[in-house]
Design a protein around this motif. Sequence first.
Motif, PDB file in Angstrom:
ATOM      1  N   ALA A 140      19.094   1.408 -42.921  1.00 32.31           N
ATOM      2  CA  ALA A 140      20.379   0.728 -42.953  1.00 32.31           C
ATOM      3  C   ALA A 140      20.544   0.073 -44.619  1.00 32.31           C
ATOM      4  O   ALA A 140      19.734  -0.597 -44.686  1.00 32.31           O
ATOM      5  CB  ALA A 140      20.784  -0.053 -41.942  1.00 32.31           C
ATOM      6  N   VAL A 141      21.774   0.228 -45.027  1.00 31.40           N
ATOM      7  CA  VAL A 141      22.066  -0.268 -46.627  1.00 31.40           C
ATOM      8  C   VAL A 141      23.478  -0.682 -46.426  1.00 31.40           C
ATOM      9  O   VAL A 141      24.453  -0.368 -45.821  1.00 31.40           O
ATOM     10  CB  VAL A 141      21.780   0.696 -47.483  1.00 31.40           C
ATOM     11  N   PRO A 142      23.816  -1.982 -47.136  1.00 24.28           N
ATOM     12  CA  PRO A 142      24.757  -2.609 -47.128  1.00 24.28           C
ATOM     13  C   PRO A 142      25.984  -1.448 -48.100  1.00 24.28           C
ATOM     14  O   PRO A 142      25.567  -0.976 -48.998  1.00 24.28           O
ATOM     15  CB  PRO A 142      24.591  -3.985 -47.742  1.00 24.28           C
TER      16      PRO A 142
ATOM     17  N   ASN B  21      23.873  -8.390 -43.893  1.00 22.74           N
ATOM     18  CA  ASN B  21      23.474  -9.574 -44.690  1.00 22.74           C
ATOM     19  C   ASN B  21      23.262  -9.384 -46.225  1.00 22.74           C
ATOM     20  O   ASN B  21      22.781 -10.231 -47.024  1.00 22.74           O
ATOM     21  CB  ASN B  21      22.321 -10.491 -44.044  1.00 22.74           C
ATOM     22  N   GLY B  22      23.351  -7.961 -46.584  1.00 24.38           N
ATOM     23  CA  GLY B  22      23.254  -7.701 -47.922  1.00 24.38           C
ATOM     24  C   GLY B  22      21.915  -7.038 -48.533  1.00 24.38           C
ATOM     25  O   GLY B  22      21.518  -6.753 -49.448  1.00 24.38           O
TER      26      GLY B  22
ATOM     27  N   VAL C 181      29.943  -7.288 -49.174  1.00 25.20           N
ATOM     28  CA  VAL C 181      29.660  -6.594 -48.201  1.00 25.20           C
ATOM     29  C   VAL C 181      30.883  -6.135 -47.353  1.00 25.20           C
ATOM     30  O   VAL C 181      31.388  -7.174 -46.794  1.00 25.20           O
ATOM     31  CB  VAL C 181      28.499  -7.144 -47.569  1.00 25.20           C
ATOM     32  N   LEU C 182      31.027  -4.706 -47.547  1.00 19.66           N
ATOM     33  CA  LEU C 182      32.081  -4.475 -46.639  1.00 19.66           C
ATOM     34  C   LEU C 182      31.781  -3.845 -45.302  1.00 19.66           C
ATOM     35  O   LEU C 182      32.657  -3.259 -44.466  1.00 19.66           O
ATOM     36  CB  LEU C 182      32.800  -3.416 -47.574  1.00 19.66           C
ATOM     37  N   GLY C 183      30.616  -3.686 -45.084  1.00 20.67           N
ATOM     38  CA  GLY C 183      29.961  -2.879 -43.972  1.00 20.67           C
ATOM     39  C   GLY C 183      28.554  -2.550 -44.159  1.00 20.67           C
ATOM     40  O   GLY C 183      27.963  -2.897 -45.025  1.00 20.67           O
TER      41      GLY C 183
ATOM     42  N   PHE D 184      29.119   0.865 -39.851  1.00 20.39           N
ATOM     43  CA  PHE D 184      29.665  -0.243 -39.253  1.00 20.39           C
ATOM     44  C   PHE D 184      30.251  -1.174 -39.975  1.00 20.39           C
ATOM     45  O   PHE D 184      29.967  -1.460 -41.312  1.00 20.39           O
ATOM     46  CB  PHE D 184      28.356  -1.129 -38.624  1.00 20.39           C
ATOM     47  N   SER D 185      31.412  -1.914 -39.487  1.00 19.89           N
ATOM     48  CA  SER D 185      32.081  -2.922 -40.108  1.00 19.89           C
ATOM     49  C   SER D 185      31.424  -4.166 -40.099  1.00 19.89           C
ATOM     50  O   SER D 185      30.327  -4.175 -39.410  1.00 19.89           O
ATOM     51  CB  SER D 185      33.553  -2.866 -39.494  1.00 19.89           C
ATOM     52  N   THR D 186      31.960  -5.325 -41.011  1.00 22.18           N
ATOM     53  CA  THR D 186      31.310  -6.358 -41.011  1.00 22.18           C
ATOM     54  C   THR D 186      31.301  -7.212 -39.583  1.00 22.18           C
ATOM     55  O   THR D 186      30.684  -8.015 -39.167  1.00 22.18           O
ATOM     56  CB  THR D 186      32.021  -7.158 -42.086  1.00 22.18           C
ATOM     57  N   SER D 187      32.255  -6.759 -38.767  1.00 19.07           N
ATOM     58  CA  SER D 187      32.527  -7.381 -37.384  1.00 19.07           C
ATOM     59  C   SER D 187      31.519  -6.655 -36.275  1.00 19.07           C
ATOM     60  O   SER D 187      31.386  -7.064 -35.354  1.00 19.07           O
ATOM     61  CB  SER D 187      34.005  -7.138 -37.007  1.00 19.07           C
ATOM     62  N   GLY D 188      30.784  -5.674 -36.924  1.00 18.48           N
ATOM     63  CA  GLY D 188      29.749  -5.150 -36.015  1.00 18.48           C
ATOM     64  C   GLY D 188      30.384  -3.680 -35.167  1.00 18.48           C
ATOM     65  O   GLY D 188      29.632  -3.044 -34.482  1.00 18.48           O
TER      66      GLY D 188
END
Length: 550
Positions: free
Chosen positions: A213-215, A193-194, A222-224, A117-121
């Motif tokens: 889930a891992v960043p 959120n890291g 954080v890129l995704g 997933f991207s940072t935008s979701g």
Amino acid sequence: MAEQSQKQQAEIAQTVKKHRKGRKRGWRSSLTHKILLINSLVLLIPVVGLMHLEQYRLSLIATELDALSIQGRAFSLSLGSTAVVASQVGDEKLVPELTRSLMRAMLNDIGVRARIFSTSGEMLADSLYLAGVGGPVEVGELPVPGGGGMMDRIIRFYEDIINWLPGHDDWPLYREAQNQSAEDYTEVLIALNGEPAGMVRTDTSGRLVLSMAVPVQRYRQVLGALMLSKDAEVVSKAVQDRRRDILAVCGLALGVTVLLSLYLAGIIGRPLRRLANAADYVRYGKGRQYEIPDFTHRRDEIGDLSGALRAMTEALWSRMDAIEGFAADVAHEIKNPLTSLRSAVETVARVSDPDQQKQLLSIILDDVQRLDRLISDISDASRLDAELSRADMEEVDVAKLLEALVEIQRVNEDGPTFEVIVDDEKDYLIPGLEGRLGQVLRNLMANAQTFSPESGKITLKAQRQEDRVVITVDDEGPGILPGKLDAIFDRFYTERPQDEKFGTHSGLGLSISKQIIEAHNGTIKAENQKSPEGDILGARFVISLPTGQG
């Protein structure tokens, strides 16, 4: 006679067989059912608890989540270093094509589904779908063929019951939206959120779904988020394997338990059935050819029961012998005055001499009085056992009882004198029936009076010997004939002075006295008092009674 005996045996066997129809044997025995049920429950209850394996399953789930976390961190490092491109303004972002290529290279054949997933979701890639000529192709494993054996069905039945119980595995439901985004998964939002995060869910079929889930970071930016997920089939299989092992051991233990239970029911039930059958034969049989089996060598409760039943049977036969002998003695003793009475009645009708008639009437009166005494004493003797068995023992002071009986005798100044010898400093309390003990002492005192000279002395003495009280009654009469020391306690035995009128005593007094003393767990015996030269000085009766303190 032989045919009649065989016919009688057959009738008895038929009666016993009919009586035993209601008794269940072997597997149908209620005792066998109870032993099997109790022993099986003792085994099955802890086995059911062992099969729960909840802590074991939770530890496996935690191990799987840790493994997903390690894989996720390794994959995210690769993504952060190889699948990132910088824009003209210097912003870095993940390249979807590169992430999908890297995903196919790193996650091939490891049974884990990856979503990025991207940072935008927005979901950039999903390893479940591969690009094909006609569009995305869903990748999945085929189910294992076969429905499993009996043990698998038992395990599934157990799991269905566990899953049906309230409060079990209250995991959130796993659902996939048609257009998935980061907002559909709590762990992804945390990873964006890291921070890494894991979740355990259940799908609609009840299977566990594990996700981690891992960043995805580059230089701590954080890129995704990378989400790895897998079903917990390995956990379920490991738990089922342990349950299968437990069931195998349980089956073996249950088989041994059933065999031991049958053996235990046999060594308990068979002797009990033999005892019951023997008791039926004794009950319906007309003879003493049947006896209770002897199991006293077992040295357990069944042996005790066998010994008690044998002793009870012997006591019953002895009681029947006593009743038979008593009835014969009674018939003989009553027959004598009845014969005399009949002869006198028949004679008085034929004589006309008033003096002879008067003499015959006197004989008739004496015989009637003798019959009255006999019937009274016989009635007393016949109900004595029942009365003694029902009565409650009370505390009796032997010293006071002797004093009271002698005080009554002292009112009569004629005949021999009475003397009581007791030690006032000692305790003469015994458990017993004061009325019956007084009856025994009155019989002995009356017997001593009969044989003592008018100027003689009768001595009643009480002594304390450890846990017993010993009472002696001495007289100064001619004593007891040699060889008759035991016979005087027989029923209807009479040995009276020559000047005593015939029929004055029934001969049951000493027999009743012995019966009363033995009912008090005591003993009574007769002996002669002798001088140093061996001359008989008189008779002595010795009573020994327990104090109840031994």
